[in-house]
Write a protein that holds these residues in place. Structure first.
Motif: not given
Ligand SMILES: [Zn+2]
Ligand SMILES: [Zn+2]
Length: 337
Positions: A3-4, A6, A148-151, A181, A200-201, A204, A245
């Motif tokens: 996972s990323h 941010p 947000g967060r990208a996994n 996301i 943005h996500e 990623h 972000h």
């Protein structure tokens, strides 16, 4: 990494260092006062040092200035001038806008993600994630300071063809992509922000799944995806994917310094103007969002008659009743009023 995380961080209050300890109350566990919530709160209030607040890392003024062309927020929500009538009207229409956004955001998020994938990668991301149910969008209450967060996780599956289980040539390797996301319920409060967070996500995920980059989240490959998104959706949807972000977070509560105008924003009512002061100039703070209802005759102009009386009499009564608990003194003083 799967996972990323941010990089957008938002430091909150800076705690004053080495606070003097709050002394124990004079009561033993066998007394009622020892267990009285009200008494303990009063005691703690009385013995706590005044906290000093420090400026927030995100200043709405600077962030909005950069996004004047694309921001769809009414400008008055980030200024500190108070014009009661227009503010009320704006607050009402802002509430309406939020309501309709809340009703539409799930469908909006799904359709924009599909549009991005179709336009930017010719549908590759959804194809890669198809065996695991596609790219999932998860709205969460757990993200507070990031929008947000990208996994992403890759799973390699080896399968032997049933026809000839002994032959090594018949072993096929497939890769499964688990992609999702996370979207912050509390932070994403309008369409412009939602679309920008998703873009943005999305970059990623493209970076992970197509470019195969898992180490440098905002590196040169990311920037290529970002530029493609901005070019494709900048005009039509106001998309600008940056490596930061830098979302302008809309906090539910705000307090403003009466002297220097510094604004302190929070998701909850965590600032108490009686106990907290401005970190920049140490002046008093006043709640400015939502604007508290105050009596027309200017309850803010200074202490009330009652407060002045209490202050004067506290000292007198305390002198007359040495050793009496604070609560008892307050009761006696209130009785004199
Ligand atoms: Zn990022
Ligand atoms: Zn100040």
């Amino acid at each position: 990494p799967p996972s990323h995380i941010p990089q957008h961080q938002q430091p909150g209050l800076v705690s004053p260092k080495k606070l003097p300890r709050i002394p124990n109350t004079p009561h033993r566990a066998s007394s009622d006062a020892f267990w009285s919530r009200e008494f303990i709160d009063d005691w703690n209030d009385e013995h706590s040092p005044k906290k000093i607040l420090f400026p927030d890392a995100t200043k709405s003024k600077t962030t909005t200035a950069k996004k004047t062309t694309s921001s769809s927020k009414p400008p008055s929500t980030t200024t500190t001038t108070s014009k009661p009538p227009s503010k009320t009207a704006l607050a009402a229409s802002a509430r309406e806008a939020k309501k309709s956004f809340a009703a539409a955001k799930h469908a909006l998020a799904e359709s924009f993600l599909a549009e991005l994938d179709e336009t930017i990668t010719a549908g590759q991301l959804s194809a890669l994630a198809a065996s695991t149910g596609g790219i999932k969008l998860n709205w969460t209450n757990k993200l507070n300071t990031t929008a947000g967060r990208a996994n992403w996780k890759r799973e390699t599956v080896r399968t032997k063809a049933a026809a000839d289980p002994t032959s090594s040539a018949s072993v096929t390797t497939t890769t499964k992509h688990h992609a999702s996301i996370e979207l912050a319920e509390k932070v994403i409060d309008d369409e412009h922000r939602l679309l920008n967070v998703i873009a943005h996500e999305f970059c990623h995920l493209a970076n992970f799944m197509i470019s195969g980059v898992t180490t440098n989240p905002h590196g040169k490959e990311f920037k290529v995806w970002a530029a493609r998104c901005s070019r494709a959706f900048g005009e039509s949807r106001g998309i600008e994917v940056t490596t930061k972000h830098s979302y302008d977070i809309d906090f539910k509560y705000a307090w403003t310094c009466v002297d220097c105008g510094m604004e302190f924003k929070r998701h909850s009512r965590s600032i108490d103007p009686k106990r907290h002061r401005c970190g920049a100039c140490k002046s008093e703070l006043r709640q400015t969002k939502p604007v508290p209802r105050v009596a027309k005759d200017g309850g803010k102009q200074g202490p009330s008659e009652y407060q002045v009386f209490m202050k004067e009499q506290m000292a007198v009564v305390r002198g007359e009743n040495p050793g009496s608990p604070q609560k008892e003194i307050m009761r006696l003083v209130a009785g004199r009023w």
